[in-house]
Design a protein around this motif. Structure first.
Motif, PDB file in Angstrom:
ATOM      1  N   LEU A 270     -11.123 -37.687 -55.508  1.00  0.00           N
ATOM      2  CA  LEU A 270     -12.140 -36.845 -56.127  1.00  0.00           C
ATOM      3  C   LEU A 270     -13.498 -37.091 -55.478  1.00  0.00           C
ATOM      4  O   LEU A 270     -14.250 -36.142 -55.205  1.00  0.00           O
TER       5      LEU A 270
ATOM      6  N   ASP B 263     -14.062 -38.028 -52.468  1.00  0.00           N
ATOM      7  CA  ASP B 263     -14.068 -37.390 -51.145  1.00  0.00           C
ATOM      8  C   ASP B 263     -14.214 -35.879 -51.265  1.00  0.00           C
ATOM      9  O   ASP B 263     -14.924 -35.239 -50.481  1.00  0.00           O
ATOM     10  N   ALA B 264     -13.529 -35.295 -52.245  1.00  0.00           N
ATOM     11  CA  ALA B 264     -13.625 -33.844 -52.430  1.00  0.00           C
ATOM     12  C   ALA B 264     -15.045 -33.459 -52.843  1.00  0.00           C
ATOM     13  O   ALA B 264     -15.558 -32.405 -52.448  1.00  0.00           O
TER      14      ALA B 264
ATOM     15  N   GLN C 222     -17.707 -35.033 -51.950  1.00  0.00           N
ATOM     16  CA  GLN C 222     -18.518 -35.097 -50.725  1.00  0.00           C
ATOM     17  C   GLN C 222     -18.481 -33.771 -49.974  1.00  0.00           C
ATOM     18  O   GLN C 222     -19.463 -33.355 -49.379  1.00  0.00           O
ATOM     19  N   ALA C 223     -17.304 -33.129 -50.012  1.00  0.00           N
ATOM     20  CA  ALA C 223     -17.169 -31.857 -49.294  1.00  0.00           C
ATOM     21  C   ALA C 223     -18.019 -30.763 -49.925  1.00  0.00           C
ATOM     22  O   ALA C 223     -18.281 -29.734 -49.301  1.00  0.00           O
ATOM     23  N   CYS C 224     -18.434 -30.953 -51.168  1.00  0.00           N
ATOM     24  CA  CYS C 224     -19.259 -29.930 -51.839  1.00  0.00           C
ATOM     25  C   CYS C 224     -20.738 -30.136 -51.551  1.00  0.00           C
ATOM     26  O   CYS C 224     -21.541 -29.220 -51.754  1.00  0.00           O
ATOM     27  N   LEU C 225     -21.085 -31.334 -51.120  1.00  0.00           N
ATOM     28  CA  LEU C 225     -22.512 -31.631 -50.945  1.00  0.00           C
ATOM     29  C   LEU C 225     -22.993 -31.100 -49.595  1.00  0.00           C
ATOM     30  O   LEU C 225     -22.272 -31.193 -48.605  1.00  0.00           O
ATOM     31  N   PRO C 226     -24.168 -30.527 -49.563  1.00  0.00           N
ATOM     32  CA  PRO C 226     -24.658 -29.950 -48.302  1.00  0.00           C
ATOM     33  C   PRO C 226     -24.971 -31.027 -47.265  1.00  0.00           C
ATOM     34  O   PRO C 226     -25.218 -32.161 -47.617  1.00  0.00           O
TER      35      PRO C 226
ATOM     36  N   PHE D 224      -6.639 -35.310 -52.710  1.00  0.00           N
ATOM     37  CA  PHE D 224      -7.858 -34.846 -52.055  1.00  0.00           C
ATOM     38  C   PHE D 224      -7.724 -33.367 -51.673  1.00  0.00           C
ATOM     39  O   PHE D 224      -8.606 -32.546 -51.952  1.00  0.00           O
TER      40      PHE D 224
ATOM     41  N   ALA E 212      -7.642 -31.132 -54.722  1.00  0.00           N
ATOM     42  CA  ALA E 212      -8.985 -30.961 -55.286  1.00  0.00           C
ATOM     43  C   ALA E 212      -9.786 -29.968 -54.447  1.00  0.00           C
ATOM     44  O   ALA E 212     -10.480 -29.105 -54.982  1.00  0.00           O
ATOM     45  N   LEU E 213      -9.642 -30.064 -53.128  1.00  0.00           N
ATOM     46  CA  LEU E 213     -10.423 -29.174 -52.253  1.00  0.00           C
ATOM     47  C   LEU E 213     -10.019 -27.720 -52.414  1.00  0.00           C
ATOM     48  O   LEU E 213     -10.846 -26.841 -52.603  1.00  0.00           O
TER      49      LEU E 213
ATOM     50  N   ARG F 201      -7.701 -37.478 -43.740  1.00  0.00           N
ATOM     51  CA  ARG F 201      -8.323 -36.469 -44.613  1.00  0.00           C
ATOM     52  C   ARG F 201      -8.776 -35.265 -43.801  1.00  0.00           C
ATOM     53  O   ARG F 201      -8.559 -34.117 -44.200  1.00  0.00           O
TER      54      ARG F 201
ATOM     55  N   HIS G 149     -17.565 -22.412 -48.209  1.00  0.00           N
ATOM     56  CA  HIS G 149     -17.306 -22.838 -49.583  1.00  0.00           C
ATOM     57  C   HIS G 149     -17.675 -24.303 -49.783  1.00  0.00           C
ATOM     58  O   HIS G 149     -18.181 -24.686 -50.822  1.00  0.00           O
ATOM     59  N   LEU G 150     -17.349 -25.099 -48.787  1.00  0.00           N
ATOM     60  CA  LEU G 150     -17.469 -26.552 -48.928  1.00  0.00           C
ATOM     61  C   LEU G 150     -18.260 -27.105 -47.741  1.00  0.00           C
ATOM     62  O   LEU G 150     -17.677 -27.573 -46.752  1.00  0.00           O
ATOM     63  N   PRO G 151     -19.581 -27.024 -47.819  1.00  0.00           N
ATOM     64  CA  PRO G 151     -20.392 -27.382 -46.642  1.00  0.00           C
ATOM     65  C   PRO G 151     -20.218 -28.828 -46.195  1.00  0.00           C
ATOM     66  O   PRO G 151     -20.403 -29.143 -45.019  1.00  0.00           O
ATOM     67  N   GLY G 152     -19.813 -29.713 -47.132  1.00  0.00           N
ATOM     68  CA  GLY G 152     -19.664 -31.116 -46.776  1.00  0.00           C
ATOM     69  C   GLY G 152     -18.509 -31.370 -45.826  1.00  0.00           C
ATOM     70  O   GLY G 152     -18.398 -32.463 -45.253  1.00  0.00           O
ATOM     71  N   LEU G 153     -17.626 -30.376 -45.651  1.00  0.00           N
ATOM     72  CA  LEU G 153     -16.517 -30.566 -44.707  1.00  0.00           C
ATOM     73  C   LEU G 153     -17.044 -30.764 -43.295  1.00  0.00           C
ATOM     74  O   LEU G 153     -16.371 -31.367 -42.456  1.00  0.00           O
TER      75      LEU G 153
ATOM     76  N   ARG H 183     -19.351 -32.719 -42.378  1.00  0.00           N
ATOM     77  CA  ARG H 183     -19.477 -34.165 -42.163  1.00  0.00           C
ATOM     78  C   ARG H 183     -18.114 -34.807 -41.909  1.00  0.00           C
ATOM     79  O   ARG H 183     -17.990 -35.802 -41.216  1.00  0.00           O
TER      80      ARG H 183
END
Lengths: 266, 610
Positions: free
Chosen positions: A257, A259-260, A262-266, B221, B224-225, B273, B318-322, B324
């Motif tokens: 969760l 990590d997921a 983190q994917a939402c954070l700009p 993971f 969730a994504l 991941r 959708h998921l800008p943190g990807l 990184r």
């Protein structure tokens, strides 16, 4: 009046998602009991408070639990210096003096406890107090509202069919993303951008519902996270403490969760 | 445990006639070959353990004797017991005996003896705590799934445990079972370390993270994504000589490399991941398969590259943190030799990172075309359009491209083959089949070992006519193959049973409802039973002598009794107790051939049930 202390004087904020306000108002007009169904933290209790304020009626809330007995709801004799005195329980108080009585998470209570509401929820509208040798007719303003979370209980913790069928039901879900973001902004004082990120995070956790989590992050959790950010905490820390840590103890789910998120954070 | 106790005397054991101690002593008196070794052991243990502990020890020794563990195994257990007696509690010794009993049942006395002889090494590495218990469980599981392999593992235990962690041992066993695909000879070769893969596994970098170790977290993971649980599977371990194997998409399956070589710890987990997030993004956001048509291998590679960039751009909306997650792997520099692999890697980086500077004309052109297409990235045709044009350009630049050695860069991206429908009727042009041929070659490499070994072990079987290979079948993705005994021809057919993963057939959901309706009686009956047992419900106990709360009603009764001059009931507490445990259910549907048998009514068994 005995229930004046239960009146709500300032408007509780509630963002209507559909026709639930009209439905509840119609049910109240007919004094029909109402059942609010939906996941935890989606606004059921806030909705009842809002409706009690809107209708100008006192609201008596009882959080149901496993050890709650019928006497806890209806009342009991207590010993006082002057002798044995009958004390009304919260339900009797509402029935006698005319209030909206809200039984939160009713399914947590034992089934032999919940049957006490049956005579109140049909045409009789009475509350028999066996121990007090009294039948209390419901006040004209009295109405019973219950809430329960269908996803939260196990298959063996369910309302009896004979209880279920006495209620008008209103189904609650998580609000659509834009509405949920607006609620977060209103309730936590964050900006739109942060609210949208929190909603995206909530969706990641709700994706895990049934895949490791019983429920995803509630709107209430997101508001808490927003308030933690407003209090000066970095977003990642606020999300960790307000959402990830409370929602699960499983280290694998926590890591996934986090990590997921983190994917939402700009 | 008491080291100061006097040794017990064989003649004066004061136990009940039925005691295990007594029975064991009687048994040993009759076994001449064992008598003296037993006596020495018993004397030694008597110094250290209490009589009740010795009784438990005697009971497990009897169990060993009862499963025909044999003298060698018993003596091995006694040796282990003597060594452990001075150092440990008796519990690990008893647990070891239980495991040895299980191993003996599944794999025989020789395997059980070998396991006991391996115990000192395992104990030295794992101590006597939970890791050693896991080691025993792994050995038990091995004895059930591959009984012939217990002794080879035990014989080479020091080398096998050289990575030093129980996780590594469990992975080793799991990898061996999977790699052998049910082939006994291959398993023996693997667990005897006569296999390149086995040797590499035990010499693996101890910081390496395998897919199995990260699978659970990875699945959650990705779920969730993308809101859709991934179907992750492990690819067989590849050779060290080959380039690092990429993720491979096969229908709904994502096949992950067993390990990303050279990456350790958290970096390896991040790599898994990144790879899984990319592959699942294809499945969620893409629309496949693409028809190959007349595309050349270079064009296919470029369409793949553009498709990867398109999918990632959509995902990052959708998921800008990807960004990184994926960015660290884009390391191509805007310099170096102008060759197809480097240009493709540079283009991949340029499309991924708009801020990255690369003024190569090919890269610049690709980036410009992609930027023009950005407003319509939802359209999968974009990838084919740009890929074909860039493929032509690269072809005209006469840079060398070898489809057979081409690997997708960066390393987290999938091999791209799963996005294409190469079709049975693909044109037989040499150029066109290069890339599909590469895919097939990989598959053959995966299975060739088991094929070749399956020829060897049983000459008699060969004489009978070796089992026919499984006919190619387009139904579903093959996830496992198992041998099966053909009763009629009395021959074991290797890889006869094929397990395929097939996407569920979509049909009118009312069919399910109708089937459930037909079973309404059964369904209601089960529901009533479940509700009736009140599983997991706590029972409230009123009128208790003690409890966590006062029982107000009992208290009032007691108060009234006091006031009326009667003896009050002291049971004024209430408590609650939970006597049931939660319920779990497993549904097993037998759809084997025999369920086609018709009943008297003409319906099959399955039709009758459902």
């Amino acid at each position: 009046m005995a229930v004046d202390a239960y009146r709500i004087t300032t408007e509780p904020y509630y963002e209507a998602l559909g026709d639930e306000v009209e439905t509840f108002a119609a049910a109240y007009a007919e004094r029909l009991p109402v059942m609010l169904k939906g996941p935890t933290g989606c606004g059921k209790t806030r909705f009842v408070e809002h409706m009690a304020w809107r209708l100008g009626k006192p609201l008596i809330t009882v959080a149901a639990h496993e050890d709650m007995t019928a006497a806890d709801l209806a009342g009991r004799y207590l010993l006082e210096p002057g002798g044995t005195v009958w004390h009304d329980g919260p339900l009797t108080l509402g029935v006698r003096h005319g209030a909206i009585c809200y039984l939160d998470e009713i399914v947590e209570a034992r089934q032999d406890t919940t049957v006490v509401i049956h005579p109140l929820t049909d045409a009789r509208r009475i509350l028999p107090l066996e121990r007090h040798n009294e039948i209390v007719p419901a006040h004209a303003d009295f109405q019973l509202t219950i809430s329960y979370n269908p996803g939260y209980q196990s298959a063996v913790k369910d309302l009896k069919e004979s209880t279920k069928q006495r209620f008008v039901a209103i189904d609650f879900g998580y609000p659509p993303p834009t509405t949920e973001a607006a609620i977060i902004v209103r309730e936590s004082g964050t900006d739109d951008e942060l609210a949208n990120i929190l909603v995206a995070i909530a969706h990641r956790s709700r994706n895990l519902q049934g895949h490791g989590l019983d429920e995803g992050a509630s709107t209430r959790m997101l508001i808490h996270a927003g308030r933690m950010v407003r209090a000066g905490l970095p977003l990642a820390t606020a999300v960790q403490s307000s959402i990830v840590l409370p929602i699960t103890d499983n280290p694998d789910i926590r890591a996934a969760l986090a990590d997921a998120i983190q994917a939402c954070l700009p | 445990m008491n080291a100061a106790k006097q040794p017990a005397n064989l003649q004066v054991v004061a136990s009940a006639d039925e005691s295990a101690t007594r029975r064991l002593h009687l048994l040993m008196r009759q076994r001449e070959t064992l008598r003296s070794a037993f006596r020495t052991t018993w004397d030694e243990l008597s110094h250290h353990f209490e009589p009740n502990e010795l009784e438990a020890w005697a009971a497990v020794v009897l169990r060993l004797a009862n499963v025909n563990a044999g003298p060698a195994c018993l003596i091995a257990y006694w040796d282990v017991s003597k060594v452990s007696a001075g150092r440990e509690e008796i519990a690990p010794l008893l647990a070891a005996a239980q495991s040895v009993v299980e191993i003996c049942r599944s794999a025989g006395a020789q395997a059980a003896t070998a396991a006991l002889r391996a115990l000192p090494v395992a104990g030295r590495i794992f101590g006597s705590g939970p890791p050693l218990a896991r080691w025993w469980r792994a050995m038990e599981a091995l004895s059930r799934q591959a009984p012939e392999s217990v002794a080879p593992v035990a014989d080479r235990i020091a080398e096998i445990l050289s990575p030093g962690t129980i996780d590594a041992f469990e992975n080793f066993v799991a990898s061996g079972l999977r790699a052998a695909s049910g082939n006994k000879a291959r398993r023996i070769a693997f667990f005897s370390l006569d296999d390149d893969l086995a040797r590499r596994l035990i010499t693996r970098d101890p910081g390496a993270v395998t897919f199995l170790e990260t699978e659970v977290e990875l699945k959650m993971f990705i779920t969730a994504l993308w809101g859709r649980p991934p179907a992750l599977r492990a690819l067989p371990v590849d050779s060290n000589q080959a380039p690092q194997r990429r993720v491979s998409i096969a229908g709904p399956l994502i096949r992950m490399p067993e390990v990303f070589r050279g990456v350790r710890g958290d970096a390896a987990r991040a790599m898994f991941r990144a790879a899984a997030a990319h592959a699942q993004a294809h499945l969620v956001l893409g629309r496949y398969p693409f028809p190959v048509g007349t595309l050349k291998p270079l064009q296919i590679a470029l369409v793949n590259l553009i498709e990867d960039a398109r999918i990632e751009a959509l995902a990052m909306r959708h998921l800008p943190g990807l960004r990184r997650l994926w960015a660290p792997y884009h390391v191509a520099l805007p310099s170096g030799v102008i060759a197809a692999p480097t240009l493709l890697a540079r283009l991949a980086r340029a499309l991924f990172d708009p801020a990255h500077a690369d003024d190569d004309s090919f890269v610049t052109k690709g980036r410009a075309m992609f930027d023009i297409a950005r407003p319509r990235l939802d359209d999968p045709a974009v990838s084919r359009e740009i890929g074909m044009l860039l493929g032509n350009d690269l072809g005209q630049m006469r840079v060398q491209f070898n489809a057979k050695t081409h690997v997708v860069e960066p390393v987290y991206r999938d091999d791209g083959l799963g996005l294409w429908d190469f079709g049975e009727n693909a044109p037989l042009s040499g150029d066109i089949i290069e890339l599909p041929a590469e895919a097939v070659r990989i598959e053959q490499q995966d299975t060739s070992d088991s094929d070749s070994i399956s020829d060897e072990p049983d000459q008699q079987q060969a004489a009978l006519g070796r089992a026919r290979p499984v006919a190619p079948d387009p139904r579903g993705t093959v996830v496992a193959r198992y041998p099966e005994w053909d009763r009629e021809h009395r021959v074991e057919r290797p890889e006869w049973t094929v397990v395929r993963e097939v996407a569920a057939h979509l049909d009118d959901p009312r069919l399910v409802e109708q089937a459930l309706d037909r079973a309404a009686v059964l369904r209601n009956r089960i529901g009533q039973l479940v509700r009736g047992v009140r599983i997991g419900r706590r029972s409230r106990l009123n009128h208790q002598h003690e409890g966590h709360d006062l029982d107000l009603d009992a208290l009032l009764d007691a108060g009234i009794a006091l006031r009326t001059g009667q003896e009050p009931d002291p049971r004024v507490f209430r408590s609650s107790t939970s006597v049931h445990r939660d319920l779990s259910a497993l549904l097993l549907i037998d759809v084997s051939e025999s369920t086609r048998d018709q009943l008297g009514s003409g319906a099959t068994i399955l039709e009758w049930v459902f």
